[in-house]
Design an enzyme around this catalytic site. Structure first.
Site, PDB file in Angstrom:
ATOM      1  N   GLY A  81       3.952  -0.215  -1.247  1.00 13.56           N
ATOM      2  CA  GLY A  81       3.849  -0.990  -2.573  1.00 13.56           C
ATOM      3  C   GLY A  81       4.967  -0.604  -3.520  1.00 13.56           C
ATOM      4  O   GLY A  81       5.614  -1.399  -3.993  1.00 13.56           O
TER       5      GLY A  81
ATOM      6  N   LEU B  44      -1.439  -1.146  -4.061  1.00 13.10           N
ATOM      7  CA  LEU B  44      -2.740  -0.132  -3.817  1.00 13.10           C
ATOM      8  C   LEU B  44      -2.190   1.232  -3.834  1.00 13.10           C
ATOM      9  O   LEU B  44      -1.173   1.599  -2.805  1.00 13.10           O
ATOM     10  CB  LEU B  44      -3.098  -0.609  -2.564  1.00 13.10           C
ATOM     11  CG  LEU B  44      -3.620  -2.133  -2.352  1.00 13.10           C
ATOM     12  CD1 LEU B  44      -4.151  -2.285  -0.911  1.00 13.10           C
ATOM     13  CD2 LEU B  44      -4.646  -2.557  -3.480  1.00 13.10           C
TER      14      LEU B  44
ATOM     15  N   TYR C 146       0.745  -1.148   0.130  1.00 13.12           N
ATOM     16  CA  TYR C 146       0.005   0.039   0.074  1.00 13.12           C
ATOM     17  C   TYR C 146       0.956   1.091  -0.176  1.00 13.12           C
ATOM     18  O   TYR C 146       1.792   1.450   0.874  1.00 13.12           O
ATOM     19  CB  TYR C 146      -0.809  -0.088   1.172  1.00 13.12           C
ATOM     20  CG  TYR C 146      -1.676   1.068   1.353  1.00 13.12           C
ATOM     21  CD1 TYR C 146      -2.206   1.775   0.364  1.00 13.12           C
ATOM     22  CD2 TYR C 146      -2.298   1.452   2.587  1.00 13.12           C
ATOM     23  CE1 TYR C 146      -3.155   2.982   0.416  1.00 13.12           C
ATOM     24  CE2 TYR C 146      -3.272   2.463   2.734  1.00 13.12           C
ATOM     25  CZ  TYR C 146      -3.722   3.054   1.729  1.00 13.12           C
ATOM     26  OH  TYR C 146      -4.732   4.101   1.836  1.00 13.12           O
ATOM     27  N   CYS C 147       0.702   2.179  -0.990  1.00 16.94           N
ATOM     28  CA  CYS C 147       1.155   3.499  -0.886  1.00 16.94           C
ATOM     29  C   CYS C 147       2.679   3.202  -1.101  1.00 16.94           C
ATOM     30  O   CYS C 147       3.436   2.485  -2.108  1.00 16.94           O
ATOM     31  CB  CYS C 147       1.031   4.089   0.342  1.00 16.94           C
ATOM     32  SG  CYS C 147       1.401   5.985   0.175  1.00 16.94           S
ATOM     33  N   LEU C 148       3.617   3.951  -0.354  1.00 17.73           N
ATOM     34  CA  LEU C 148       5.016   3.528  -0.414  1.00 17.73           C
ATOM     35  C   LEU C 148       5.548   1.999  -0.028  1.00 17.73           C
ATOM     36  O   LEU C 148       6.448   1.495  -0.315  1.00 17.73           O
ATOM     37  CB  LEU C 148       5.941   4.521   0.653  1.00 17.73           C
ATOM     38  CG  LEU C 148       5.980   6.137   0.211  1.00 17.73           C
ATOM     39  CD1 LEU C 148       6.648   7.019   1.130  1.00 17.73           C
ATOM     40  CD2 LEU C 148       6.819   6.049  -1.188  1.00 17.73           C
TER      41      LEU C 148
END
Length: 585
Positions: free
Chosen positions: A322, A346, A318-320
């Site tokens: 990811g 994500l 998720y976000c960083l």
């Protein structure tokens, strides 16, 4: 500072003075670079001065706007208690602009006020864009500064010129203003005393939030790895491994039981592991990106492989988180490591050439100022990051709240997502410097220059099935930037564009009202489809994208069998989830 050098070794004895001066300067400017703003202003001002055509265009625009407004004024008195006809409207509001959406703004004289303001906004938008010779980043900074300045004088943000506030004040005989004063005094007292915001006492981590049962099965200097207790008699053999961003507490994916992504996956028959990052302080100032990779993802995969042996892993970032997972996946592909079955990203960027409005705060001058400040403190504070996000969404996060709390005398009822948002984290100085320079400034990852274990990696080596999610109104990871993975990797990519923003679009559980998404799969090795074309061609669906994702995961998993034990001999289950790192302030 030179690239990839720890902050404390990058300064010579004479440069210490500069570092200390810039750190002090950062405190006075709320961590915003005066040099960056000045360079942008000078670049724009000089080039506008030597662009007579642009100045003529702006003068003509001002005259046209004056004529438009005059026609509007001529009509408005005849419609004192209503709106002028459609031909009289100077600037219709976009659907997404909620500032003047209330019908009261169409009544005289408030219609004149809001139309004048919108014309002024339009003029400045034209003035700060498309000026010959101005660097794009500088143009974006000047345009952003102009919008922020104009917002201060918006009629919607003033008591005397906001019809909604005036109506409420008359109706309640000023009681709303008294409540607003009480709200502001309470907010100020809480801020000065360090007391949590009102309502947070009802949302405690481990009691109301992050309550999915599980155990910590690995703890090191940087992470706690949690394995969640199965709720079904059989589970898919391939475990799911979640990597949240280190700039947030992991439990945004495990909020309340009704909207917990982790609980949803467990209830669908998956074995779920999730990282919880330590909230770093001065002692962790020297932790870098390599530490987050090795002590985070690599260490966790080792534990998962021991607890659930001989099973490929569905990795989720998720976000960083990811972005870091993509780095790990590319390194594993380079080295022939086949432990991943699929990868889900994500709202995660892998190409930072167009990072969206967040890029306004990222250039060499700004990063150097942050590095000087972090050298002194050892980490980037949560308040510094929150300030940047607040400016990016100034109406939603600042002005609308000021109007509602101070002028209308109302408070938003605290909910789990708001409580999570208030539970901010810090970032180690070295790691923050490295990811800003390597990813945002130099875009090393998408360009095949990012090194892991001394050798560069390439996203083109990733051939796992990919599931990617972008959100329509994302200010942190714009969906068109997220979409760029389509030309960076030849893998099969199932891309989802969902309603909502960076957080609310991801926390989109089944049953959540007004949710919809688009989804389309590009076959492995398929041709590139640009974002706008993708958006035009992708089918639309009502409801939560979670169900489509879970089906995607199930299709790439083996038939369910008996759940594994929590932990193993080498990685014994210890503390209950959510562990201790998430509780650190």
């Amino acid at each position: 500072m030179t690239d990839n050098v720890a902050p404390e070794t990058a300064f010579s004895s004479t440069a210490v003075l500069d570092q200390q001066f810039h750190a002090a300067l950062a405190k006075m400017t709320s961590s915003l670079s005066i040099g960056s703003a000045a360079l942008a202003g000078v670049d724009w001002g000089i080039h506008l001065a030597v662009s007579p055509g642009k100045r003529i265009e702006l003068a003509m625009l001002a005259m046209r706007q004056s004529a438009q407004l005059l026609r509007y004024v001529m009509q408005s008195p005849w419609h004192r208690f209503g709106a002028p006809d459609d031909n009289g409207q100077v600037l219709p509001l976009p659907v997404t602009d909620r500032r003047f959406a209330d019908p009261a703004w169409q009544q005289w004289p408030f219609n004149l006020l809001h139309q004048s303001f919108l014309l002024n906004e339009q003029w400045w938008s034209e003035a700060t864009s498309n000026v010959w010779g101005v660097e794009r980043h500088h143009a974006d900074v000047v345009g952003f500064a102009a919008r922020q300045w104009l917002d201060i004088f918006s009629p919607g943000n003033q008591l005397a010129t906001n019809p909604e506030v005036l109506h409420k004040t008359i109706e309640e005989r000023g009681a709303n203003l008294l409540r607003g004063l009480h709200n502001e005094l309470d907010n100020t007292a809480r801020l000065l005393s360090g007391t949590p915001a009102a309502g947070l006492e009802n949302f405690t981590v481990g009691q109301q939030l992050a309550v999915t049962p599980g155990k910590v099965v690995l703890k090191n200097q940087l992470i706690e790895l949690m394995q969640y207790t199965p709720t079904t008699s059989k589970v898919h053999p391939e475990p799911i491994f979640i990597v949240p961003a280190w700039i947030m507490k992991y439990y945004i994916l495990d909020l309340s039981p009704h909207n917990s992504m982790i609980k949803y996956l467990v209830d669908q028959g998956h074995t779920v592991f999730c990282l919880s990052w330590k909230n770093p302080g001065p002692d962790e100032r020297n932790l870098g990106m390599d530490d987050y990779l090795q002590q985070g993802i690599v260490a966790a995969l080792g534990a998962i492989g021991d607890i659930v042996p001989k099973q490929a892993v569905h990795a989720v970032g998720y976000c960083l988180g990811g972005t870091l997972l993509s780095i790990a996946a590319a390194a594993m592909a380079r080295d022939g490591d086949t432990r991943l079955a699929s990868m889900t990203l994500l709202a995660a960027q892998t190409d930072f050439a167009e990072p969206g409005e967040l890029g306004l705060f990222i250039d060499d001058s700004q990063v150097s100022l942050l590095e000087a400040q972090m050298q002194e403190a050892g980490s980037l504070s949560a308040g510094q990051m929150a300030g940047a996000f607040q400016m990016l969404r100034s109406y939603d996060l600042l002005w609308s709240q000021l109007i509602k709390q101070a002028l209308m005398g109302e408070r938003d009822q605290m909910n789990d997502l708001m409580a999570w948002n208030a539970d901010a984290t810090r970032m180690p100085a070295r790691m923050h410097s490295e990811y800003l320079r390597r990813l945002f400034l130099h875009d090393d990852l998408s360009q095949g220059r990012y090194p892991v274990a001394g050798r560069p990696i390439a996203l083109s080596d990733i051939d796992l099935p990919l599931f990617m999610v972008g959100t329509v109104t994302d200010h942190v990871a714009p969906w068109r930037s997220v979409h760029k993975m389509h030309y960076l990797s030849p893998a099969e990519i199932t891309f989802v564009l969902t309603s909502g923003g960076h957080n609310a679009g991801i926390v989109s559980e089944p049953g959540h009202p007004h949710r919809h998404y688009q989804m389309l799969t590009r076959a492995a090795g398929g041709n590139y489809v640009a974002p706008d074309q993708w958006q035009a061609e992708a089918p639309s669906f009502e409801g939560s994208w979670w169900t489509a994702w879970q089906q995607w995961l199930a299709q790439r998993s083996s038939p369910p069998h008996k759940p594994p034990q929590l932990g193993s001999k080498r990685y014994p289950a210890s503390a209950d989830a959510p562990g201790s790192y998430v509780l650190e302030k």
